[in-house]
Design a protein around this motif. Structure first.
Motif, PDB file in Angstrom:
ATOM      1  N   VAL A  17      20.473  23.839 -61.147  1.00 21.40           N
ATOM      2  CA  VAL A  17      19.327  23.863 -60.091  1.00 21.40           C
ATOM      3  C   VAL A  17      19.983  23.807 -58.875  1.00 21.40           C
ATOM      4  O   VAL A  17      20.762  22.736 -58.264  1.00 21.40           O
ATOM      5  N   LYS A  18      19.603  24.760 -58.063  1.00 14.89           N
ATOM      6  CA  LYS A  18      20.157  24.810 -56.699  1.00 14.89           C
ATOM      7  C   LYS A  18      19.115  24.109 -55.679  1.00 14.89           C
ATOM      8  O   LYS A  18      18.124  24.326 -55.810  1.00 14.89           O
ATOM      9  N   LYS A  19      19.486  23.239 -55.066  1.00 11.04           N
ATOM     10  CA  LYS A  19      18.977  22.346 -53.967  1.00 11.04           C
ATOM     11  C   LYS A  19      18.717  23.176 -52.746  1.00 11.04           C
ATOM     12  O   LYS A  19      19.498  23.711 -52.307  1.00 11.04           O
ATOM     13  N   LYS A  20      17.528  22.944 -52.253  1.00  5.63           N
ATOM     14  CA  LYS A  20      17.141  23.884 -51.100  1.00  5.63           C
ATOM     15  C   LYS A  20      17.872  23.109 -49.945  1.00  5.63           C
ATOM     16  O   LYS A  20      17.947  21.918 -49.726  1.00  5.63           O
ATOM     17  N   THR A  21      18.560  24.264 -49.206  1.00  4.31           N
ATOM     18  CA  THR A  21      19.270  23.497 -47.887  1.00  4.31           C
ATOM     19  C   THR A  21      18.309  23.236 -46.938  1.00  4.31           C
ATOM     20  O   THR A  21      17.556  23.936 -46.338  1.00  4.31           O
ATOM     21  N   ASN A  22      18.641  21.802 -46.376  1.00  3.34           N
ATOM     22  CA  ASN A  22      17.747  21.464 -45.198  1.00  3.34           C
ATOM     23  C   ASN A  22      18.138  22.134 -44.064  1.00  3.34           C
ATOM     24  O   ASN A  22      19.239  22.331 -43.841  1.00  3.34           O
ATOM     25  N   THR A  23      16.989  22.420 -43.175  1.00  4.74           N
ATOM     26  CA  THR A  23      17.308  23.121 -42.008  1.00  4.74           C
ATOM     27  C   THR A  23      18.398  22.314 -40.967  1.00  4.74           C
ATOM     28  O   THR A  23      19.218  23.090 -40.129  1.00  4.74           O
ATOM     29  N   LEU A  24      18.111  21.147 -41.031  1.00  3.05           N
ATOM     30  CA  LEU A  24      19.246  20.324 -40.225  1.00  3.05           C
ATOM     31  C   LEU A  24      20.456  20.523 -40.424  1.00  3.05           C
ATOM     32  O   LEU A  24      21.339  20.506 -39.657  1.00  3.05           O
ATOM     33  N   PHE A  25      20.747  20.540 -41.950  1.00  3.05           N
ATOM     34  CA  PHE A  25      22.022  20.525 -42.252  1.00  3.05           C
ATOM     35  C   PHE A  25      22.494  22.105 -41.880  1.00  3.05           C
ATOM     36  O   PHE A  25      23.836  22.180 -41.751  1.00  3.05           O
ATOM     37  N   LEU A  26      21.650  23.203 -42.216  1.00  4.27           N
ATOM     38  CA  LEU A  26      22.256  24.334 -41.744  1.00  4.27           C
ATOM     39  C   LEU A  26      22.547  24.362 -40.064  1.00  4.27           C
ATOM     40  O   LEU A  26      23.539  24.899 -39.782  1.00  4.27           O
ATOM     41  N   LEU A  27      21.737  23.932 -39.391  1.00  4.71           N
ATOM     42  CA  LEU A  27      22.064  23.754 -37.882  1.00  4.71           C
ATOM     43  C   LEU A  27      23.605  22.972 -37.609  1.00  4.71           C
ATOM     44  O   LEU A  27      24.084  23.359 -36.792  1.00  4.71           O
ATOM     45  N   LEU A  28      23.506  21.958 -38.228  1.00  6.74           N
ATOM     46  CA  LEU A  28      24.819  21.069 -38.266  1.00  6.74           C
ATOM     47  C   LEU A  28      25.860  21.944 -38.564  1.00  6.74           C
ATOM     48  O   LEU A  28      27.263  21.706 -37.951  1.00  6.74           O
ATOM     49  N   ARG A  29      25.929  22.817 -39.740  1.00  7.41           N
ATOM     50  CA  ARG A  29      27.089  23.367 -40.147  1.00  7.41           C
ATOM     51  C   ARG A  29      27.487  24.629 -39.186  1.00  7.41           C
ATOM     52  O   ARG A  29      28.463  24.713 -38.931  1.00  7.41           O
ATOM     53  N   ILE A  30      26.399  25.231 -38.549  1.00  9.70           N
ATOM     54  CA  ILE A  30      26.624  26.132 -37.536  1.00  9.70           C
ATOM     55  C   ILE A  30      27.220  25.578 -36.305  1.00  9.70           C
ATOM     56  O   ILE A  30      28.180  26.129 -35.822  1.00  9.70           O
ATOM     57  N   LEU A  31      26.709  24.420 -36.070  1.00 11.94           N
ATOM     58  CA  LEU A  31      27.199  23.898 -34.585  1.00 11.94           C
ATOM     59  C   LEU A  31      28.805  23.468 -34.803  1.00 11.94           C
ATOM     60  O   LEU A  31      29.506  23.332 -33.937  1.00 11.94           O
ATOM     61  N   SER A  32      28.960  22.844 -35.966  1.00  6.81           N
ATOM     62  CA  SER A  32      30.316  22.237 -36.010  1.00  6.81           C
ATOM     63  C   SER A  32      31.563  23.507 -36.383  1.00  6.81           C
ATOM     64  O   SER A  32      32.446  23.226 -35.722  1.00  6.81           O
TER      65      SER A  32
END
Length: 165
Positions: A11-26
């Protein structure tokens, strides 16, 4: 008689929007500090640190849960970014109280319990609801998203505790 049923479900867990933004920012910060590090040496160290942070953010933002049923045990592994695997839980089907769909009327007696909740599902409500709730040993509420084959295998071992509504 030993049950030799083997069922695997991913089962693939839905990616949290906050984690997506943190990933791009980092990643952006890493690139900026490494480029700046070509001019100012201390910025290169900060770039390396943000790169390490970007790696760990990436691992924790791309999650999958693997359910494995074998010999009356449900094992749950967390797969991070399809590269790392970590065992997060192991449940004995004989010690399970109930397994029923999320909105099942069978869970009515369990609604007012104060238990610790563990969510090993995709994290999103679908139509029809695919998530199941398992109460385990009176103190744990486990949210899963098993496939039909996995539910059937568990029901074969413990038919009075598993409901499919």
């Amino acid at each position: 008689m030993i049950s030799d049923t083997y069922v695997e479900c991913l089962v693939k867990k839905k990616t949290n929007t906050l984690f997506l933004l943190l990933r791009i920012l980092s990643v952006m910060l890493t690139v900026v500090f490494i480029l700046l590090g070509l001019i100012l040496w201390p910025a290169l160290i900060v770039g390396a640190l943000t790169g390490v942070a970007a790696y760990f953010i990436y691992l924790n933002s791309d999650l999958e849960y693997e359910y494995l049923y074998l010999d009356k045990e449900i094992t749950i592994d967390k797969v991070m970014a399809k590269t790392k695997r970590k065992r997060v839980a192991k449940y004995d089907v004989q010690r399970m109280e109930i397994l029923a769909p999320m909105n099942s009327y069978h869970l009515g007696d369990y609604k007012n319990r104060t238990v610790k909740t563990y969510d090993y599902s995709s994290g999103e409500a679908k139509q029809p609801e695919a998530r199941y709730v398992m109460y385990y040993e009176g103190g744990q509420k486990v949210i899963l998203e098993p496939g039909a084959e996995l539910v059937k295998a568990i029901k074969n071992v413990s038919p009075r505790k598993v409901f499919t509504d």
